[in-house]
Design an enzyme around this catalytic site. Structure first.
Site, mmCIF file in Angstrom:
data_model
loop_
_atom_site.group_PDB
_atom_site.id
_atom_site.type_symbol
_atom_site.label_atom_id
_atom_site.label_comp_id
_atom_site.label_asym_id
_atom_site.label_seq_id
_atom_site.Cartn_x
_atom_site.Cartn_y
_atom_site.Cartn_z
ATOM 1 N N CYS A 1 0.896 -1.090 0.066
ATOM 2 C CA CYS A 1 0.084 0.229 0.128
ATOM 3 C C CYS A 1 0.775 1.065 0.091
ATOM 4 C CB CYS A 1 -0.823 0.068 1.126
ATOM 5 S SG CYS A 1 -2.148 -1.123 1.253
ATOM 6 N N ALA B 1 -3.060 -3.646 -2.622
ATOM 7 C CA ALA B 1 -4.603 -3.990 -2.441
ATOM 8 C C ALA B 1 -5.542 -2.692 -2.725
ATOM 9 C CB ALA B 1 -4.783 -3.988 -0.710
ATOM 10 N N GLN C 1 -4.395 -6.053 -7.147
ATOM 11 C CA GLN C 1 -4.892 -6.985 -6.001
ATOM 12 C C GLN C 1 -6.314 -6.199 -5.861
ATOM 13 O OE1 GLN C 1 -2.981 -6.306 -1.973
ATOM 14 N NE2 GLN C 1 -2.322 -8.477 -2.672
ATOM 15 N N TYR D 1 -8.756 -9.039 6.372
ATOM 16 C CA TYR D 1 -9.269 -8.111 5.626
ATOM 17 C C TYR D 1 -10.876 -8.923 5.428
ATOM 18 C CZ TYR D 1 -5.424 -5.053 5.109
ATOM 19 O OH TYR D 1 -4.144 -4.332 5.324
ATOM 20 N N ARG E 1 -5.020 -14.711 -2.759
ATOM 21 C CA ARG E 1 -4.032 -14.427 -1.639
ATOM 22 C C ARG E 1 -4.669 -15.094 -0.235
ATOM 23 N NH1 ARG E 1 0.124 -9.767 0.506
ATOM 24 N NH2 ARG E 1 1.779 -11.432 0.168
ATOM 25 N N LEU F 1 9.727 -12.258 3.949
ATOM 26 C CA LEU F 1 11.252 -11.960 4.320
ATOM 27 C C LEU F 1 12.257 -12.974 3.362
ATOM 28 C CD1 LEU F 1 11.426 -11.807 7.847
ATOM 29 C CD2 LEU F 1 11.533 -9.989 6.310
ATOM 30 N N ARG G 1 8.555 -5.933 0.207
ATOM 31 C CA ARG G 1 9.400 -4.953 0.825
ATOM 32 C C ARG G 1 10.580 -5.056 0.021
ATOM 33 N NH1 ARG G 1 5.740 -6.539 4.574
ATOM 34 N NH2 ARG G 1 5.134 -5.103 6.304
#
Length: 330
Positions: free
Chosen positions: A2, A34, A76, A159, A207, A277, A300
């Site tokens: 986001c 999203a 998404q 969500y 997802r 990660l 990330r």
């Protein structure tokens, strides 16, 4: 990831540069954050949206640029449910009162707040559920109109769709609650609606949070059972994340900590994507070479380095497919 950089759901130059940079950087596919299918389904007032036709024009420009640099553009689709109406993280996060620009009611499967201090959601009735199914379906049509080539339905991270899946947040006694079949019904209807307008030859991904990391919640076994239902409905892959539905869940975060979920679901025969990660080229390649997942999804890592795929190619002994403008730098 986001970006919390939209006004009234519209994409803008930030999104063009942000998403376009990842395409230039060598990603095979580039998905938006999203993206809310209804205004009240936004996480924050600053979220990207796809609930009106006017959103398409700028998204089409972005998708054209992404595709021109060799990446498949996609989106998404999401509804934040009881985690709606919050401040964006760089505005302090947390629940956002209506007087400060938030909204009421927020919506959920049952009137159970996400955490202390959060609004208690209004329980969706059947008409409301059907309205949101229609909103996901209409949003998929807009993605196609904009030139999107991939859709991911966001059924994770606490969500709305995940809230219906988990017995921790879904205490309904009607046909959308109770049993496993009841709790997966909403997501199944969304998938059917999206697939009804989304071409058969274009990928549809779901997802999932593979586990709630909490006793009595959604489990890996539930995710495997759901994946086996979704595959015949035209879902091409499961993006295997976890958590997000319980505010204080104990999650053993570490390098590749979510990869085992992709491995477990893949054994059921569905294509899976690994996340969580994954930071080095060698780590990502090992996951693929050892058959733990079919796809690597980065978030990330690509925020830190939009050229991660180009560097990874070189690290793994391949000549990166460089844009001519960058040849001197590499």
């Amino acid at each position: 990831m986001c970006q919390y950089s939209s006004e009234d759901g519209f994409a803008n130059d930030w999104h063009l540069v942000h998403l376009g940079s990842r395409a230039v950087g060598g990603a095979a596919a580039v998905l938006t954050e999203a993206t809310a299918v209804t205004p009240e389904g936004r996480i924050s007032p600053d979220d990207l949206g796809i609930w009106q036709d006017a959103h398409v024009e700028m998204l089409a420009r972005i998708f054209r640029f992404v595709a021109s640099h060799g990446a498949a553009p996609g989106m998404q689709l999401a509804h934040a449910g009881r985690k709606s109406s919050t401040r964006s993280p760089f505005k302090g996060g947390g629940p956002l009162a209506e007087s400060d620009g938030g909204w009421t009611p927020i919506l959920g499967p049952s009137p159970i707040a996400f955490a202390d201090g959060y609004q208690t959601p209004a329980e969706l009735d059947v008409a409301g559920i059907r309205s949101i199914v229609d909103a996901f379906t209409a949003a998929a049509g807009r993605v196609l109109e904009a030139g999107g080539r991939i859709i991911e339905v966001h059924g994770a991270h606490g969500y709305l769709l995940h809230e219906f899946l988990s017995p921790l947040s879904n205490h309904r006694t009607d046909s959308y609650g109770g049993s496993f079949d009841g709790r997966i019904r909403f997501l199944s209807e969304v998938v059917a609606g999206v697939r009804s307008v989304w071409p058969e030859n274009l990928p549809l991904i779901v997802r999932l949070s593979a586990t709630d990391w909490t006793d009595g919640g959604w489990t890996v076994e539930d995710s495997i059972a759901l994946a086996s239902r979704l595959a015949p409905m035209g879902v091409d892959a499961i993006d295997c994340s976890s958590g997000g539905n319980v505010a204080r869940a104990s999650i053993p975060v570490g390098p590749g900590y979510q990869v085992p979920f992709a491995d477990e679901l893949r054994k059921s025969g569905i294509v899976t994507a690994a996340v969580g990660l994954i930071t080095s080229a060698e780590q990502a390649e090992h996951i693929l070479r050892t058959g733990q997942a079919d796809l690597i999804v980065l978030a990330r890592a690509l925020l830190k380095d939009p050229y991660w795929p180009l560097h990874a190619a070189r690290t793994l002994g391949h000549a990166p497919d460089l844009p001519a403008q960058y040849l001197r730098a590499f």
